[in-house]
Design an enzyme around this catalytic site. Sequence first.
Site, PDB file in Angstrom:
ATOM      1  CB  THR A  72      -2.205  13.549   4.558  1.00 43.96           C
ATOM      2  OG1 THR A  72      -2.576  12.365   3.862  1.00 43.96           O
ATOM      3  CG2 THR A  72      -0.717  13.524   4.838  1.00 43.96           C
ATOM      4  CE  LYS A  84       4.380   7.577   5.822  1.00 45.48           C
ATOM      5  NZ  LYS A  84       4.309   8.562   4.756  1.00 45.48           N
ATOM      6  CD  GLN A 100       3.162   4.700   2.286  1.00 50.83           C
ATOM      7  OE1 GLN A 100       3.655   5.592   1.633  1.00 50.83           O
ATOM      8  NE2 GLN A 100       2.076   4.873   3.017  1.00 50.83           N
ATOM      9  CB  SER A 155      -5.637   4.843   2.076  1.00 50.61           C
ATOM     10  OG  SER A 155      -5.553   5.972   1.260  1.00 50.61           O
ATOM     11  N   GLY A 179      -2.851   8.266  -4.302  1.00 52.45           N
ATOM     12  CA  GLY A 179      -2.208   9.463  -4.861  1.00 52.45           C
ATOM     13  C   GLY A 179      -0.960   9.855  -4.101  1.00 52.45           C
ATOM     14  CG  ASP A 180       3.272  10.978  -3.107  1.00 51.16           C
ATOM     15  OD1 ASP A 180       3.140  10.912  -1.879  1.00 51.16           O
ATOM     16  OD2 ASP A 180       4.294  11.457  -3.644  1.00 51.16           O
ATOM     17  CG  ASN A 229      -4.208  16.214  -0.340  1.00 45.77           C
ATOM     18  OD1 ASN A 229      -3.729  15.584   0.595  1.00 45.77           O
ATOM     19  ND2 ASN A 229      -5.514  16.269  -0.527  1.00 45.77           N
ATOM     20  CE  LYS A 254       4.695   7.458  -2.330  1.00 47.69           C
ATOM     21  NZ  LYS A 254       3.912   8.009  -1.218  1.00 47.69           N
ATOM     22  CE  LYS A 282      -3.894   2.204   0.540  1.00 51.73           C
ATOM     23  NZ  LYS A 282      -3.636   2.847  -0.760  1.00 51.73           N
TER      24      LYS A 282
HETATM   25  P1  NDP Z   1       0.714  17.881  -4.147  1.00 52.67           P
HETATM   26  O1  NDP Z   1       1.191  17.558  -5.511  1.00 52.67           O
HETATM   27  O2  NDP Z   1      -0.732  18.059  -3.914  1.00 52.67           O
HETATM   28  O3  NDP Z   1       1.460  19.193  -3.626  1.00 52.67           O
HETATM   29  C1  NDP Z   1       2.851  19.279  -3.555  1.00 52.67           C
HETATM   30  C2  NDP Z   1       3.213  20.705  -3.162  1.00 52.67           C
HETATM   31  O4  NDP Z   1       4.624  20.755  -2.950  1.00 52.67           O
HETATM   32  C3  NDP Z   1       2.908  21.713  -4.258  1.00 52.67           C
HETATM   33  O5  NDP Z   1       2.637  22.955  -3.693  1.00 52.67           O
HETATM   34  C4  NDP Z   1       4.242  21.734  -5.034  1.00 52.67           C
HETATM   35  O6  NDP Z   1       4.467  22.921  -5.774  1.00 52.67           O
HETATM   36  C5  NDP Z   1       5.230  21.645  -3.894  1.00 52.67           C
HETATM   37  N1  NDP Z   1       6.483  21.074  -4.367  1.00 52.67           N
HETATM   38  C6  NDP Z   1       6.650  19.928  -5.071  1.00 52.67           C
HETATM   39  N2  NDP Z   1       7.956  19.747  -5.363  1.00 52.67           N
HETATM   40  C7  NDP Z   1       8.606  20.801  -4.820  1.00 52.67           C
HETATM   41  C8  NDP Z   1       9.973  21.174  -4.762  1.00 52.67           C
HETATM   42  N3  NDP Z   1      10.929  20.432  -5.317  1.00 52.67           N
HETATM   43  N4  NDP Z   1      10.290  22.335  -4.094  1.00 52.67           N
HETATM   44  C9  NDP Z   1       9.320  23.092  -3.525  1.00 52.67           C
HETATM   45  N5  NDP Z   1       8.018  22.782  -3.547  1.00 52.67           N
HETATM   46  C10 NDP Z   1       7.669  21.646  -4.180  1.00 52.67           C
HETATM   47  O7  NDP Z   1       1.322  16.719  -3.210  1.00 52.67           O
HETATM   48  P2  NDP Z   1       0.834  16.277  -1.760  1.00 52.67           P
HETATM   49  O8  NDP Z   1       0.405  17.452  -0.982  1.00 52.67           O
HETATM   50  O9  NDP Z   1      -0.064  15.118  -1.927  1.00 52.67           O
HETATM   51  O10 NDP Z   1       2.204  15.679  -1.166  1.00 52.67           O
HETATM   52  C11 NDP Z   1       3.163  16.514  -0.510  1.00 52.67           C
HETATM   53  C12 NDP Z   1       4.099  15.648   0.328  1.00 52.67           C
HETATM   54  O11 NDP Z   1       3.333  14.904   1.282  1.00 52.67           O
HETATM   55  C13 NDP Z   1       4.911  14.609  -0.440  1.00 52.67           C
HETATM   56  O12 NDP Z   1       6.142  14.423   0.212  1.00 52.67           O
HETATM   57  C14 NDP Z   1       4.076  13.346  -0.283  1.00 52.67           C
HETATM   58  O13 NDP Z   1       4.852  12.174  -0.443  1.00 52.67           O
HETATM   59  C15 NDP Z   1       3.613  13.501   1.136  1.00 52.67           C
HETATM   60  N6  NDP Z   1       2.429  12.730   1.488  1.00 52.67           N
HETATM   61  C16 NDP Z   1       1.231  12.919   0.849  1.00 52.67           C
HETATM   62  C17 NDP Z   1       0.117  12.211   1.232  1.00 52.67           C
HETATM   63  C18 NDP Z   1      -1.222  12.480   0.654  1.00 52.67           C
HETATM   64  O14 NDP Z   1      -2.214  11.965   1.223  1.00 52.67           O
HETATM   65  N7  NDP Z   1      -1.356  13.236  -0.413  1.00 52.67           N
HETATM   66  C19 NDP Z   1       0.202  11.162   2.285  1.00 52.67           C
HETATM   67  C20 NDP Z   1       1.475  11.109   2.957  1.00 52.67           C
HETATM   68  C21 NDP Z   1       2.535  11.839   2.528  1.00 52.67           C
HETATM   69  P3  NDP Z   1       4.258  22.924  -7.367  1.00 52.67           P
HETATM   70  O15 NDP Z   1       2.776  22.981  -7.569  1.00 52.67           O
HETATM   71  O16 NDP Z   1       5.001  24.140  -7.816  1.00 52.67           O
HETATM   72  O17 NDP Z   1       4.876  21.644  -7.870  1.00 52.67           O
END
Ligand code: NDP
Length: 451
Positions: free
Chosen positions: A213, A118, A115, A382, A169-170, A244, A130, A94
């Site tokens: 999250t 976690k 993961q 999830s 998603g991620d 997100n 992943k 997962k």
């Molecule tokens: P999203 O794609 O929804 O958002 C990512 C955000 O981070 C955007 O604002 C993006 O900006 C920014 N970002 C991405 N890459 C960079 C970078 N190199 N430098 C600066 N800013 C950056 O992703 P999520 O919110 O889903 O995920 C964010 C983090 O949380 C990840 O590490 C993910 O693995 C982790 N996570 C997410 C979960 C979930 O339920 N969604 C669960 C557990 C962990 P831009 O739009 O400019 O790319």
Amino acid sequence: MVISDHVNIDQFMAGLVRRNPGETEFHQAVFEVASNVFDFIRNKEVYHEMQILRRIAEPDRIISFRVCWTDRDGNIRVNRGYRVQNSNAIGPYKGGLRFAPTVNQSVLKFLAFEQTFKNSLTGLPLGGGKGGSDFNPKGKTDNEIMYFCQSFMTELYRHIGDDIDVPAGDIGVGAREIGYLFGQYKRLSNRFSGVLTGKGLEFGGSPIRKEATGYGVVYIMQDMLARCNESIEGKTCLVSGSGNVSTYTVEKLIDLGGNVVTMSDSSGFIYDKNGIDAGKLEYIIDLKTNRRGRISEYADEYGVPFYQNERPWRVPGDLVLPCATQNELSEAEAETLIKNGCMAVAEGANMPVEQEGVQKFIDADVLFAPSKAANAGGVAISGLEMTQNSIRRTWAKDEVHESLRKIMHDIHEQCVEYGTQTGSDRIDYVKGANIAGFLKVADAMVAYGVV
Ligand code: NDP
């Protein structure tokens, strides 16, 4: 025979680096877990005898495949897709799918490894995996995204299943992409099953999944502070990202009286010293979800500064919640935050603070919730989505929300149980999460013998 006398973390890491050359993110993630677990299992010979750490640090399998699709100009494009199935010791694999140009095998191996622990911390029967692709969704049309997702799933579908491997998603994979991926899975398999999570509410999704999250990150922050007779109310909060995880982290912080002054994206950060309120957050959600806009538009809309290509960590704040991506907060930035009086950090993104930065926070007695504990709320819900799909029911929003609160509280308690420093009241949450997450997986592996 005292096997532990022969075990040495340096040798273990040297072997890992030799077997996985150039995979720096993966080395970093394994080192973080191994450095805590090694001490803990020093006299627990069964784990050494069974080579548990070495086996967990070798994924069950890595699937890599070609993804061809046609862009809007009729050009044939080729990307690489992956699924890393790290461990199914305690349940089906997962973990999310990430679409970003920075995706490579090292990043996905680190994420699948993390993961595994976690998912174990959630208390649910979930293994660790992943996947994703180096496909860059930015600037693509809806049709291009759909064609890419369909092509990606055309290979992936033969490796997943509701009892085998359940992606979600991620970064770069949100509700729209999950819809396209699930549609193609259903078409190829002729099955309607809970094979993906994060689905729309109309087709098997769970209430609270999209918020889970971010809310969970804030709940663990709340529990860490409560243990020290502190609360979120009135605290200045620094958040990075505007995707997100960030948006629902900010929503919950505002709800609990926090004053959130920063958000960012990969182009820079905004600093709103008056605080982002619920109305302004609505603007960001609309911008990011519906229009896929940039955070700089917030600066224009509300007349606040936008710092291009900078990160928010030089702004003074009490609570720090990095929610964008891995290694986005360096050792030097950790020092600046400590100097500016920060009292607690909760990692919303996966491994956003560099290893040396984590140590700085811990040494400075800053409360520090690592990602595998802090952002486990998403995968926990999830897991509950999978249960709802299996029993063909949807639970009420309040019921799921209550489960999320309880799961996050239980995770906090596990960290306290295994992270309490001898002879002190201090909690090392990193150590606590690593050991608690490891134990369940390790015990299952011992029970299975050498497989
Ligand atoms: P999203 O794609 O929804 O958002 C990512 C955000 O981070 C955007 O604002 C993006 O900006 C920014 N970002 C991405 N890459 C960079 C970078 N190199 N430098 C600066 N800013 C950056 O992703 P999520 O919110 O889903 O995920 C964010 C983090 O949380 C990840 O590490 C993910 O693995 C982790 N996570 C997410 C979960 C979930 O339920 N969604 C669960 C557990 C962990 P831009 O739009 O400019 O790319």
